[in-house]
Design a protein around this motif. Structure first.
Motif, short mmCIF file in Angstrom:
data_model
loop_
_atom_site.label_atom_id
_atom_site.label_comp_id
_atom_site.label_asym_id
_atom_site.label_seq_id
_atom_site.Cartn_x
_atom_site.Cartn_y
_atom_site.Cartn_z
N ARG A 19 0.89 -1.23 -0.18
CA ARG A 19 -0.07 0.03 0.23
C ARG A 19 1.06 1.46 0.08
NH1 ARG A 19 -4.19 0.13 4.49
NH2 ARG A 19 -4.85 1.91 3.51
N TYR A 27 4.36 11.31 -0.99
CA TYR A 27 3.47 10.69 0.05
C TYR A 27 4.33 9.52 0.66
CZ TYR A 27 -0.88 13.06 -0.45
OH TYR A 27 -1.80 13.86 -0.60
N ASP A 58 -4.33 5.22 5.08
CA ASP A 58 -5.89 5.65 4.66
C ASP A 58 -5.96 6.90 4.23
OD1 ASP A 58 -6.57 3.08 4.82
OD2 ASP A 58 -7.62 3.34 6.79
N LEU A 59 -5.32 7.88 5.19
CA LEU A 59 -5.61 9.41 4.99
C LEU A 59 -4.65 9.86 3.88
CD1 LEU A 59 -6.31 12.04 6.36
CD2 LEU A 59 -4.04 11.99 7.68
N GLU A 61 -3.98 7.81 0.99
CA GLU A 61 -4.61 7.48 0.03
C GLU A 61 -5.75 8.44 -0.50
OE1 GLU A 61 -3.88 2.69 0.22
OE2 GLU A 61 -5.52 3.73 1.06
N GLU A 62 -6.39 8.80 0.59
CA GLU A 62 -7.55 9.74 0.37
C GLU A 62 -7.11 11.28 -0.14
OE1 GLU A 62 -10.75 12.23 2.99
OE2 GLU A 62 -10.18 9.95 3.59
N GLY A 63 -5.80 11.54 0.50
CA GLY A 63 -5.25 13.07 0.03
C GLY A 63 -4.83 12.71 -1.36
N VAL A 65 -6.01 10.61 -3.70
CA VAL A 65 -7.02 10.73 -4.86
C VAL A 65 -7.77 11.93 -5.03
CG1 VAL A 65 -9.43 9.88 -4.92
CG2 VAL A 65 -7.74 8.16 -4.26
N LEU A 66 -7.85 12.96 -3.82
CA LEU A 66 -8.11 14.31 -3.96
C LEU A 66 -7.32 15.34 -4.52
CD1 LEU A 66 -10.00 14.37 -0.54
CD2 LEU A 66 -11.04 14.33 -2.88
N LYS A 68 -4.29 16.41 -3.53
CA LYS A 68 -3.81 17.06 -2.47
C LYS A 68 -2.20 16.73 -2.55
CE LYS A 68 -7.52 17.96 0.49
NZ LYS A 68 -8.10 17.92 2.07
N VAL A 73 -1.91 17.48 3.74
CA VAL A 73 -2.59 16.52 4.58
C VAL A 73 -1.91 16.67 5.74
CG1 VAL A 73 -2.92 14.04 4.91
CG2 VAL A 73 -3.20 14.98 2.56
#
Length: 91
Positions: A19, A27, A58-59, A61-63, A65-66, A68, A73
Motif C-alpha cells: 500500500r 507521500y 488511509d489518510l 490515499e484519500e489525499g 485521490v483528491l 492534495k 494533508v
C-alpha cells in the motif's frame, strides 16, 4: 507467539508495504519519515502498529485521490503531525 502468528504478521506487513509503494512518491517519502519517527519515539501501547500506520495510509490515499499535496494533508511540520497522533499515548 506461534509460527502461524509470525506468518500472519509477515503477510500483513507485506500488504502494508504494498500500500505504501502504491502511494505517490512524495507521500511515500513523508510516510517513511513518519514511520521512522513513530518507531523511534513510539508509544509503549503501539503493539498493534497496524491500526495507526494503516490509518495514516488511509489518510494519504484519500489525499492523493483528491489531488492534495502531502503537506496539505500533514501540515508543514510533520513531527507535530506525529505528535498529535500519539499525544494521548505513553511514550
Amino acid at each position: 507467539m506461534s509460527i502461524n502468528d509470525i506468518i500472519v504478521g509477515k503477510k500483513k506487513w507485506r500488504a502494508h508495504v504494498s500500500r505504501v509503494k502504491a502511494l505517490p512518491q512524495d507521500y511515500q517519502i513523508v510516510y517513511k519519515e513518519i514511520q521512522k519517527y513513530l518507531f523511534k519515539v513510539g508509544t509503549v501501547e503501539l503493539t498493534d502498529w497496524t491500526g495507526l500506520l494503516s490509518g495514516i495510509i488511509d489518510l494519504f490515499e484519500e489525499g492523493a485521490v483528491l489531488g492534495k499535496g502531502v503537506f496539505e494533508v500533514t501540515g508543514s511540520d510533520v513531527a507535530a503531525f506525529c505528535d498529535d497522533l500519539i499525544k494521548d499515548s505513553n511514550t
